[in-house]
Design a protein around this motif. Structure first.
Motif, mmCIF file in Angstrom:
data_model
loop_
_atom_site.group_PDB
_atom_site.id
_atom_site.type_symbol
_atom_site.label_atom_id
_atom_site.label_comp_id
_atom_site.label_asym_id
_atom_site.label_seq_id
_atom_site.Cartn_x
_atom_site.Cartn_y
_atom_site.Cartn_z
ATOM 1 N N ALA A 524 0.999 -1.289 -0.508
ATOM 2 C CA ALA A 524 -0.082 -0.042 0.044
ATOM 3 C C ALA A 524 0.803 0.923 0.047
ATOM 4 O O ALA A 524 0.878 2.005 -0.676
ATOM 5 N N SER A 525 2.021 1.436 0.830
ATOM 6 C CA SER A 525 2.942 2.758 0.676
ATOM 7 C C SER A 525 3.616 2.002 -0.548
ATOM 8 O O SER A 525 3.595 4.032 -0.901
ATOM 9 N N LEU A 526 3.882 0.989 -0.806
ATOM 10 C CA LEU A 526 4.556 1.615 -2.601
ATOM 11 C C LEU A 526 3.518 2.365 -3.448
ATOM 12 O O LEU A 526 3.710 3.110 -4.224
ATOM 13 N N GLN A 527 2.061 2.001 -4.107
ATOM 14 C CA GLN A 527 1.192 2.172 -4.423
ATOM 15 C C GLN A 527 1.333 3.681 -4.871
ATOM 16 O O GLN A 527 0.837 4.396 -5.103
ATOM 17 N N GLY A 530 4.306 5.840 -5.435
ATOM 18 C CA GLY A 530 4.540 6.193 -6.454
ATOM 19 C C GLY A 530 3.339 7.013 -7.092
ATOM 20 O O GLY A 530 3.774 7.355 -8.181
ATOM 21 N N SER A 531 2.301 7.188 -7.093
ATOM 22 C CA SER A 531 1.311 8.277 -6.631
ATOM 23 C C SER A 531 2.148 9.760 -6.387
ATOM 24 O O SER A 531 1.520 10.612 -7.451
ATOM 25 N N VAL A 532 2.389 9.562 -5.386
ATOM 26 C CA VAL A 532 3.282 10.633 -5.486
ATOM 27 C C VAL A 532 4.080 11.469 -6.815
ATOM 28 O O VAL A 532 4.117 12.337 -6.372
ATOM 29 N N ARG A 545 10.419 1.653 -11.886
ATOM 30 C CA ARG A 545 12.384 1.611 -11.698
ATOM 31 C C ARG A 545 13.074 1.593 -10.058
ATOM 32 O O ARG A 545 12.844 0.660 -9.962
ATOM 33 N N SER A 546 12.298 2.617 -10.262
ATOM 34 C CA SER A 546 12.331 3.042 -8.552
ATOM 35 C C SER A 546 11.011 2.118 -7.670
ATOM 36 O O SER A 546 11.599 1.412 -6.555
ATOM 37 N N LEU A 547 10.443 1.817 -8.503
ATOM 38 C CA LEU A 547 9.546 1.048 -7.258
ATOM 39 C C LEU A 547 9.577 -1.011 -7.244
ATOM 40 O O LEU A 547 9.944 -1.317 -6.351
ATOM 41 N N LYS A 548 10.692 -0.780 -8.256
ATOM 42 C CA LYS A 548 11.048 -2.482 -9.197
ATOM 43 C C LYS A 548 11.725 -2.642 -7.787
ATOM 44 O O LYS A 548 12.577 -3.953 -7.190
#
Length: 560
Positions: A524-527, A530-532, A545-548
């Motif tokens: 949830a924090s990653l989603q 990513g939106s931010v 790339r950052s999330l991965k």
């Protein structure tokens, strides 16, 4: 009583709760027993500090009110309609059959016909507060056996009115029995209709108006106003305040405000319900019990045995599985808090003599104290049984599937995983313990079946030996742990992907044998992150790339 004396009593009650509840929980003893023990220690029948029962009782009643309100929010009207055969069928049959049996036994021992009827009806009722507290503490309030127990308790609360009406009639103070019962029934119908009409046309617009103001104090005040108002209305109409609170919860069960309301009510519910159990402990007259131990134990054991047997037989007649029937029977085998009111009123009307009245009250309190042990006995007796499946059985052909994925839990997460597997043409079998959810999926032609993935027999029936992976999406922590352990024993090398609420549960599930554990908080924090980043103008490729990279580092995968 002076204000300082009342404050002193409340301070002692809080101190007893703060000391005993953590101590009992450390040894794995339910908190209900801790509150009961505290009440016995502080009651008028034991040495040491004495708390006036009149101080705690008004507050304690609201504990049951808030508990029923929370349960009502867990049971939207659509689900309640599916329970109607248990409410009007099993609930009615349980009260009638139990009352006739206990009343008949009492009459055989020399009680008058009127007194036998009063005793039989009163002991037919179970303790709403005790049963629901155990179900909520174990997360079983919406399980199949939990919903059956709640359905029976709902009917018992509805039956409060005619029993209260019958008392003066049996005492000879009222001659027109049919007229009095018809008047009481009409009052119940009118009050319930008014509550639902007000809820439908006024409640949700009012909550919408309050929510727009974004004032948490006003929102909490509105919740308290709703619960206490509806409880007061039903109490004034001759029904139980707890039933009114349950109806108020139903009105908000499908609303968007439900989760915030639950969060606001939770602190009041837990503390006040603890006070209720303390008042039950205070009512246990230990010297009287010791003096008439045989009579009190006989009444308590007889009540528990008759009620458990009646409920188990009736559950089987209504095609409830033997395992669920045993759990329901032992859960509802005790006497209820309503007995204190009825027997007290019967004493006032001279229907009941003092000695027998005290013995009956003591036996009811004793049976309530034994409820956690009875519930544990029901769980133990049902543990070795394969639960009978709701809906159609798992076909024999499923056992011979190969290369499929087994999904344990077909809730929100399980359904999303099933849809993605279907998009990639990967076969799956889903197991769930919610009868209504399974029935809806089967009507849609989906391979979803009723069954506990934490049982070896069920796993074999869905081809655990030939599966390519298992996914654990159940929300209840103990069930997830038991399921992973069972799958790991049945298929030592099968990949198991599990859902966890947080880092602590992730560690536990990994230690038990899960191949990969995905904490909801991390994803949830990653989603959100990513939106931010996207809103901040970072390109889509850089965000992915950052999330991965974070996921690779987080789950120990090699980075590119």
């Amino acid at each position: 009583m002076h204000g300082s004396d009342a404050l002193f009593d409340i301070l002692f009650l809080l101190l007893a709760a703060v000391v005993l509840v953590p101590l009992f929980q450390r040894f794995g003893i339910p908190s209900v027993l801790a509150y009961l023990a505290a009440g016995i220690m502080l009651g008028p029948h034991t040495p040491g500090p004495v708390i006036e029962l009149e101080v705690a009782r008004p507050l304690a009643e609201f504990g049951v009110v808030f508990l029923l309100f929370a349960i009502g929010m867990e049971l939207p009207l659509s689900r309640l309609r599916t329970m109607r055969r248990y409410i009007l069928g099993l609930g009615l049959a349980q009260v009638v059959v139990t009352a006739l049996l206990i009343g008949g036994i009492g009459h055989a021992f020399g009680l008058s016909g009127a007194l036998s009827l009063v005793v039989g009806l009163t002991l037919a009722f179970s303790s709403t507060a005790t049963v629901l507290a155990i179900l909520v503490e174990r997360g079983e309030a919406v399980d199949h056996h939990g919903r059956i127990a709640v359905a029976v308790l709902i009917f018992q609360d509805l039956a409060v009115v005619p029993v209260l009406v019958l008392l003066p009639l049996l005492a000879g103070q009222e001659r027109h029995v049919a007229e009095a019962l018809a008047l009481a029934g009409g009052k119940v119908v009118l009050v319930m209709a008014a509550i639902f009409l007000v809820g439908r046309f006024l409640l949700r617009p009012a909550y919408r108006f309050i929510a727009v103001g974004r004032n948490p104090e006003v929102f909490t005040a509105a919740n308290l106003l709703l619960v206490l108002t509806v409880a007061w209305v039903t109490g004034e109409a001759g029904m139980s305040m707890a039933l009114g609170a349950f109806l108020a919860g139903l009105l908000l069960a499908d609303s968007r405000y439900r989760h915030q309301v639950e969060a606001d009510i939770e602190p009041f519910r837990g503390l006040l319900l603890g006070l209720f159990f303390m008042t039950v402990g205070m009512s246990v007259d230990l010297p009287f019990v010791a003096e008439r131990l045989g009579l009190v134990l006989g009444l308590a054991v007889g009540t528990v045995a008759v009620k458990a047997a009646v409920l188990i037989v009736l559950c089987r007649l209504m095609k409830v599985g033997m395992g669920d029937g045993l759990r329901v029977g032992f859960l509802l085998a005790q006497g209820g808090e309503f007995a204190f009111v009825v027997f007290g009123r019967a004493l006032e009307l001279k229907l009941l003599d003092g000695g027998l009245g005290q013995a009956l009250v003591a036996s009811v309190a004793l049976s309530m104290v034994l409820t956690p042990a009875l519930a544990a006995l029901g769980r133990r007796l049902s543990a070795g049984m394969t639960p009978e499946r709701g809906g159609e059985p798992i076909p024999e052909t499923v056992r011979h599937l190969a290369g499929h994925v087994i999904i344990a839990g077909y809730g929100r997460v399980g359904r999303a995983i099933a849809r993605l597997l279907a998009e990639h043409e990967i076969p799956y079998i889903a197991l769930d313990m919610d009868v209504d959810r399974v029935a809806a999926a089967r009507e849609a032609g989906l391979p979803v079946y009723y069954g506990d993935a934490g049982r070896t027999g069920i796993l074999r029936s869905v081809g655990i030996g030939q599966a390519r992976a298992a996914v654990i999406t159940v929300n209840e922590a103990r069930q997830a742990e038991r399921t992973i352990s069972c799958i790991r024993q049945a298929a030592p090398h099968l990949p198991i992907v599990a859902r966890a609420r947080d880092r602590a549960q992730e560690q536990v599930l990994g230690d038990i044998g899960a191949t990969a554990v995905i904490p909801e908080t991390v994803e949830a924090s990653l989603q959100m992150a990513g939106s931010v980043l996207r809103q901040a103008g970072i390109g889509e490729e850089a965000v992915e790339r950052s999330l991965k990279g974070y996921r690779n580092r987080r789950y120990g995968r090699p980075t590119e």
